[in-house]
Design an enzyme around this catalytic site. Structure first.
Site, mmCIF file in Angstrom:
data_model
loop_
_atom_site.group_PDB
_atom_site.id
_atom_site.type_symbol
_atom_site.label_atom_id
_atom_site.label_comp_id
_atom_site.label_asym_id
_atom_site.label_seq_id
_atom_site.Cartn_x
_atom_site.Cartn_y
_atom_site.Cartn_z
ATOM 1 C CB VAL B 53 -0.880 0.048 1.279
ATOM 2 C CG1 VAL B 53 -1.735 1.298 1.306
ATOM 3 C CG2 VAL B 53 -1.740 -1.193 1.385
ATOM 4 C CB CYS B 54 2.343 3.614 -1.795
ATOM 5 S SG CYS B 54 1.719 3.790 -3.461
ATOM 6 C CB ALA B 55 0.570 8.297 -1.209
ATOM 7 C CB ALA B 60 2.036 0.097 -3.800
ATOM 8 C CB ILE B 82 -3.606 5.353 1.504
ATOM 9 C CG1 ILE B 82 -4.116 5.185 2.943
ATOM 10 C CG2 ILE B 82 -3.420 6.828 1.161
ATOM 11 C CD1 ILE B 82 -3.824 3.862 3.564
#
Lengths: 78, 365
Positions: B53-55, B60, B82
């Site tokens: 998971v990333c922004a 990711a 996210i």
């Protein structure tokens, strides 16, 4: 905008993570200690990322600015 | 499964993926993988499925590819980042399948909030819709119904309401209380205490109960004499903060009056359907946030048994926390006076709510 002298400029506008940090790392790797990189990004997420990356790698952020569109960083190689 | 969150530590600590069941979550920023690939990879267990998971999703994907190059077999990433998690809505059927109408709770775990859908005779009403319009549209289609009305329990400060956009897109009518919306830039129909509405032909009754305090226009909706959609007035473990509008004394007195003279006078057998929850442990075994009013009053006795409005106000003041700066902007969006791009809306909308009044630390301690 700050009147900080810089030795090299990196344009990361339009790029989203991880590219601004990746390109910044590459640029900094090729610079000599004490010289300054001016990096410009349009990604708001770059603020916390570049700050945390610089802290982790021992490079110093001399100034971080935002004019509404561009996020500008002056990074001194440590 | 292991969630591998590759955002920086600051963003991670502000807001991350969680849920009703325990799972492993790790935070290794993506730039750690850039700087020290092998060290970082060695921190990730190789024997479990990994969800990165990333922004947004670029980092990711980047880290996912590194893991795959190192022989990891079961790696995926959260598409959209996210924000996908922040906007997620999980629908839960509240009432019995044999009832003539369907009542749904839409749980938004990223916000710890709940909104509601009521369907009868191919018509759907949404209470407190979030801005995830696509979800409501496809949900309505899946239920062979059409969105015809939205009801606001109050002017939200903690998340962006979807009512205006739903009305624009579907022609649905917005219902809201003048106490909060009189300055809104968009058209809405006013609800008043004691009025009744319905859905479809001869559908279940929706009774309006003006319940001011969290905001002056806060309104609860009693559905079919069985359920009370209580907005940010009554929560299972708390009540809505009356101090977010900067008029703590005035609004605390309103809230005291609402709790004492209105809420406590209702049938204790009503199922409370709250606008927020504080913890997953408030959910029942079906993972629905719903509790009998009598039980709530009994278990929040500190709040409901204050001798006077003055004592209640003191209690609220003792438990006050700072209200997030972004709430002013969100109110302007929700009254239609500030237009924001979808990207900005996603950022404004991220993070848990700060609407519950008290953790009872001063009273219980």
């Amino acid at each position: 905008m700050s009147d900080i002298n810089f030795d090299q400029k990196l344009d990361c506008r339009g790029l989203s993570c991880p590219l601004p940090v990746l390109k910044t790392k590459k640029a900094i790797d090729e610079m000599t200690v004490g010289t300054v990189l001016k990096m410009v990004s349009t990604d708001p997420g770059s603020k916390n990322d570049v700050t945390a990356w610089a802290k982790r790698t021992g490079n110093e952020i001399l100034a971080a600015e935002n004019d509404g569109t561009d996020f500008v960083y002056f990074i001194k190689k440590g | 499964m292991i969630i591998l969150d590759v955002r920086n530590k600051e963003d991670f600590s502000r807001f991350n993926v969680e849920g009703p069941f325990q799972f492993d979550i790790m935070n290794i920023p993506y730039f750690d993988f850039i700087e020290e690939e092998i060290v970082s990879v060695s921190k990730v267990p190789q024997d479990k499925p990994i969800k990165v998971v990333c922004a947004k999703e670029g980092s990711a994907q980047y880290v996912g590819e590194i893991l795959v190059n190192h022989g990891f077999e079961n790696v995926s990433y959260l598409s959209g980042g996210i924000k996908t998690w922040g906007n997620l809505l999980a629908p839960k059927r509240i009432n019995s399948q044999s009832d003539s109408y369907a009542l749904f709770q839409f749980i938004r775990p990223g916000k710890a909030s709940c909104n509601y859908g009521l369907i009868y005779d191919a018509e759907m009403i949404i209470f407190d819709p979030s801005k995830n319009i696509e979800f409501y549209e496809s949900f309505a289609i899946s239920q062979n119904s059409k969105i015809v009305k939205t009801f606001e329990t109050h002017l939200q400060a903690d998340y962006i309401s979807g009512s205006k956009e739903i009305a624009n897109k579907t022609g649905a009518e917005i219902f809201a209380h003048n106490g909060d919306f009189k300055e809104a830039s968009f058209q809405y129909s006013t609800v008043n205490d004691g009025e009744s509405y319905s859905v479809g032909k001869d559908g279940p009754e929706i009774r309006v109960l003006h319940s001011p305090g969290h905001t002056p226009g806060s309104t609860s909706y009693i559905v079919d004499n069985k359920y009370i959609i209580s907005g940010d007035t009554v929560f299972i473990q708390s009540i809505g903060r009356p101090d977010l509008g900067g008029k703590v004394e005035e609004w605390s007195i309103m809230l005291y009056d609402t709790l004492t003279n209105k809420i406590m006078g209702l049938n204790g057998d009503l199922d409370v359907l709250p606008g927020h929850y504080m913890d997953w442990n408030e959910a029942n075994s079906d993972l629905i946030f719903s509790e009998k009013l009598a039980y709530i009053i009994k278990h929040n006795v500190h709040v409901y048994n204050m001798d006077s409005a003055e004592k209640f106000t003191e209690f609220i003041k003792d438990n006050m926390r700072k209200s997030p700066d972004i709430y002013r902007e969100i109110r302007r969006v929700n009254t239609g006076w500030l237009d924001v791009k979808l990207d900005e809306a996603d950022v404004m909308d991220l993070g848990k709510n700060e609407c519950t009044a008290v953790a009872y630390n001063k009273i219980k301690g």
